[in-house]
Design an enzyme around this catalytic site. Structure first.
Site, mmCIF file in Angstrom:
data_model
loop_
_atom_site.group_PDB
_atom_site.id
_atom_site.type_symbol
_atom_site.label_atom_id
_atom_site.label_comp_id
_atom_site.label_asym_id
_atom_site.label_seq_id
_atom_site.Cartn_x
_atom_site.Cartn_y
_atom_site.Cartn_z
ATOM 1 N N PRO A 13 0.702 -1.361 -0.076
ATOM 2 C CA PRO A 13 -0.036 0.022 -0.127
ATOM 3 C C PRO A 13 1.069 1.510 -0.175
ATOM 4 O O PRO A 13 1.871 1.478 0.566
ATOM 5 C CB PRO A 13 -0.820 -0.035 1.250
ATOM 6 C CG PRO A 13 -0.068 -0.993 2.166
ATOM 7 C CD PRO A 13 0.549 -1.931 1.146
ATOM 8 N N ASN A 14 0.242 2.140 -0.906
ATOM 9 C CA ASN A 14 0.904 3.697 -0.863
ATOM 10 C C ASN A 14 2.231 3.777 -1.686
ATOM 11 O O ASN A 14 2.662 4.732 -1.708
ATOM 12 C CB ASN A 14 1.150 4.151 0.430
ATOM 13 C CG ASN A 14 -0.343 4.411 1.257
ATOM 14 O OD1 ASN A 14 -1.378 4.902 0.869
ATOM 15 N ND2 ASN A 14 -0.395 3.611 2.479
ATOM 16 N N ARG A 21 5.293 11.015 -2.331
ATOM 17 C CA ARG A 21 4.864 10.555 -1.013
ATOM 18 C C ARG A 21 6.147 10.926 -0.016
ATOM 19 O O ARG A 21 7.063 10.153 -0.039
ATOM 20 C CB ARG A 21 4.719 9.150 -0.652
ATOM 21 C CG ARG A 21 4.248 8.650 0.487
ATOM 22 C CD ARG A 21 4.139 7.079 0.538
ATOM 23 N NE ARG A 21 3.969 6.756 1.739
ATOM 24 C CZ ARG A 21 4.103 5.472 2.259
ATOM 25 N NH1 ARG A 21 4.616 4.548 1.488
ATOM 26 N NH2 ARG A 21 3.821 5.086 3.535
ATOM 27 N N TYR A 26 11.081 8.732 1.764
ATOM 28 C CA TYR A 26 11.293 7.455 0.452
ATOM 29 C C TYR A 26 11.976 7.951 -0.682
ATOM 30 O O TYR A 26 12.112 7.284 -1.578
ATOM 31 C CB TYR A 26 10.065 7.098 0.301
ATOM 32 C CG TYR A 26 9.026 6.835 1.623
ATOM 33 C CD1 TYR A 26 9.356 5.615 2.137
ATOM 34 C CD2 TYR A 26 7.906 7.492 2.140
ATOM 35 C CE1 TYR A 26 8.630 4.935 3.207
ATOM 36 C CE2 TYR A 26 7.391 6.875 3.123
ATOM 37 C CZ TYR A 26 7.624 5.693 3.988
ATOM 38 O OH TYR A 26 6.940 5.161 4.764
ATOM 39 N N ASN A 78 8.038 -5.513 -0.510
ATOM 40 C CA ASN A 78 8.271 -4.240 0.409
ATOM 41 C C ASN A 78 6.348 -4.190 0.668
ATOM 42 O O ASN A 78 5.630 -3.971 -0.108
ATOM 43 C CB ASN A 78 8.377 -3.058 -0.413
ATOM 44 C CG ASN A 78 8.327 -2.096 0.489
ATOM 45 O OD1 ASN A 78 7.639 -1.957 1.536
ATOM 46 N ND2 ASN A 78 8.822 -0.874 0.082
ATOM 47 N N ALA A 81 2.995 -0.634 4.911
ATOM 48 C CA ALA A 81 2.564 -0.841 6.449
ATOM 49 C C ALA A 81 2.166 -2.107 6.850
ATOM 50 O O ALA A 81 1.784 -2.392 7.836
ATOM 51 C CB ALA A 81 1.303 0.444 6.524
ATOM 52 N N HIS A 84 3.833 -4.097 9.389
ATOM 53 C CA HIS A 84 3.631 -4.093 10.775
ATOM 54 C C HIS A 84 2.231 -4.661 11.283
ATOM 55 O O HIS A 84 1.996 -4.516 12.507
ATOM 56 C CB HIS A 84 3.609 -2.335 10.975
ATOM 57 C CG HIS A 84 4.905 -1.729 10.443
ATOM 58 N ND1 HIS A 84 6.288 -2.305 10.421
ATOM 59 C CD2 HIS A 84 4.965 -0.919 9.370
ATOM 60 C CE1 HIS A 84 6.780 -1.624 9.755
ATOM 61 N NE2 HIS A 84 6.102 -0.846 9.110
ATOM 62 N N ASP A 91 1.480 -15.368 7.541
ATOM 63 C CA ASP A 91 1.277 -16.963 7.199
ATOM 64 C C ASP A 91 1.248 -17.077 5.743
ATOM 65 O O ASP A 91 1.820 -18.342 5.481
ATOM 66 C CB ASP A 91 -0.458 -17.126 7.491
ATOM 67 C CG ASP A 91 -0.507 -17.100 8.935
ATOM 68 O OD1 ASP A 91 0.198 -16.977 9.911
ATOM 69 O OD2 ASP A 91 -1.798 -17.126 9.298
ATOM 70 N N GLU A 102 12.614 -9.443 2.611
ATOM 71 C CA GLU A 102 11.876 -8.300 2.877
ATOM 72 C C GLU A 102 12.711 -7.033 2.747
ATOM 73 O O GLU A 102 13.860 -6.716 2.990
ATOM 74 C CB GLU A 102 11.672 -8.449 4.372
ATOM 75 C CG GLU A 102 10.859 -7.088 5.137
ATOM 76 C CD GLU A 102 10.877 -7.242 6.614
ATOM 77 O OE1 GLU A 102 11.649 -8.037 7.270
ATOM 78 O OE2 GLU A 102 10.227 -6.423 6.945
ATOM 79 N N HIS A 104 12.466 -2.537 2.761
ATOM 80 C CA HIS A 104 12.062 -1.294 3.046
ATOM 81 C C HIS A 104 13.070 -0.154 2.443
ATOM 82 O O HIS A 104 14.277 -0.196 2.722
ATOM 83 C CB HIS A 104 11.800 -0.963 4.479
ATOM 84 C CG HIS A 104 10.800 -2.103 5.051
ATOM 85 N ND1 HIS A 104 9.561 -2.115 4.863
ATOM 86 C CD2 HIS A 104 11.234 -3.243 5.683
ATOM 87 C CE1 HIS A 104 8.969 -2.959 5.491
ATOM 88 N NE2 HIS A 104 10.022 -3.697 6.155
ATOM 89 N N SER A 106 12.828 2.993 3.758
ATOM 90 C CA SER A 106 13.306 3.691 4.982
ATOM 91 C C SER A 106 14.009 2.511 5.810
ATOM 92 O O SER A 106 13.686 1.304 5.709
ATOM 93 C CB SER A 106 12.219 4.472 5.566
ATOM 94 O OG SER A 106 11.182 3.541 5.880
ATOM 95 N N ARG A 111 12.510 4.678 13.108
ATOM 96 C CA ARG A 111 11.293 5.401 12.939
ATOM 97 C C ARG A 111 10.335 5.223 14.172
ATOM 98 O O ARG A 111 10.711 5.027 15.067
ATOM 99 C CB ARG A 111 10.543 5.384 11.421
ATOM 100 C CG ARG A 111 11.415 5.583 10.287
ATOM 101 C CD ARG A 111 10.869 5.489 9.245
ATOM 102 N NE ARG A 111 9.634 6.121 8.927
ATOM 103 C CZ ARG A 111 8.694 6.053 7.893
ATOM 104 N NH1 ARG A 111 8.892 4.982 7.031
ATOM 105 N NH2 ARG A 111 7.849 6.807 7.977
ATOM 106 N N ARG A 115 6.557 0.985 13.940
ATOM 107 C CA ARG A 115 7.159 0.239 12.809
ATOM 108 C C ARG A 115 8.063 -0.698 13.272
ATOM 109 O O ARG A 115 8.795 -1.334 12.287
ATOM 110 C CB ARG A 115 7.814 1.428 11.774
ATOM 111 C CG ARG A 115 6.749 2.359 11.271
ATOM 112 C CD ARG A 115 7.305 3.446 10.090
ATOM 113 N NE ARG A 115 6.497 4.504 10.101
ATOM 114 C CZ ARG A 115 5.485 4.634 9.246
ATOM 115 N NH1 ARG A 115 5.111 3.522 8.472
ATOM 116 N NH2 ARG A 115 4.641 5.691 9.154
#
Ligand code: DQA
Length: 146
Positions: A13-14, A21, A26, A78, A81, A84, A91, A102, A104, A106, A111, A115
């Site tokens: 998302p986002n 953004r 970012y 990625n 959110a 978290h 799962d 994984e 990210h 940032s 932060r 997070r």
């Protein structure tokens, strides 16, 4: 000719808003900029990248399953959110054997406290954080060598 090994690059998302953004966090690269740099690097590494983004948790879960069914070599995730919050993504990663990296842009640990917890980290092969758009390149290099 045999098909090149496929690496799925899944964005949550986002991340469609990258570029505008919170660029101080970012960076100013858009997801399209990141995708075209990844495609260039993929050609050098002789792998194929399948780069996707969704704001919907279920799409990400379906794509994790699809990566497994299609015999993908690795997945770069990625989860934004959902990292978290999502037991369902935890799962799904646990349910497949394709290694998941994984990622990210940032460094979530530097932060807000909310997070600091990742539901992906315990089931990921490894994690890359804090290097901005360069992190995608580092993740692809790692994925291609798995
Ligand atoms: C992010 C970090 C997450 O905490 C955040 O919710 C995002 C982006 C990153 O790439 O730095 O959406 O995954």
């Amino acid at each position: 000719m045999a098909a090149l090994p496929a690496i799925y690059v899944l964005n949550g998302p986002n991340l469609n808003l990258l570029g505008t953004r919170e660029p101080e966090i970012y960076g100013s690269d858009t997801l399209d900029d990141i995708a075209s740099a990844l495609e260039d690097r993929a050609r050098e590494l002789k792998v194929e990248v399948d780069i996707r983004q969704s704001n919907h948790e279920g799409h990400l879960i379906d794509w994790l399953h699809e990566a497994q069914a299609e015999g993908a070599k690795a997945i770069i995730l990625n989860a934004g959110a959902y990292t978290h919050t999502s037991v369902a993504l935890h799962d799904a990663v646990k349910a497949i054997t394709v290694p998941v990296i994984e990622l990210h842009l940032s460094n979530p640990h530097a932060r807000e406290r909310f997070r600091h917890r990742s539901f992906i980290a315990p089931v990921a092969r490894g994690t890359i954080t804090g290097f901005g758009a360069l992190g995608y390149q580092l993740a692809l290099d790692a994925a291609a060598r798995l």
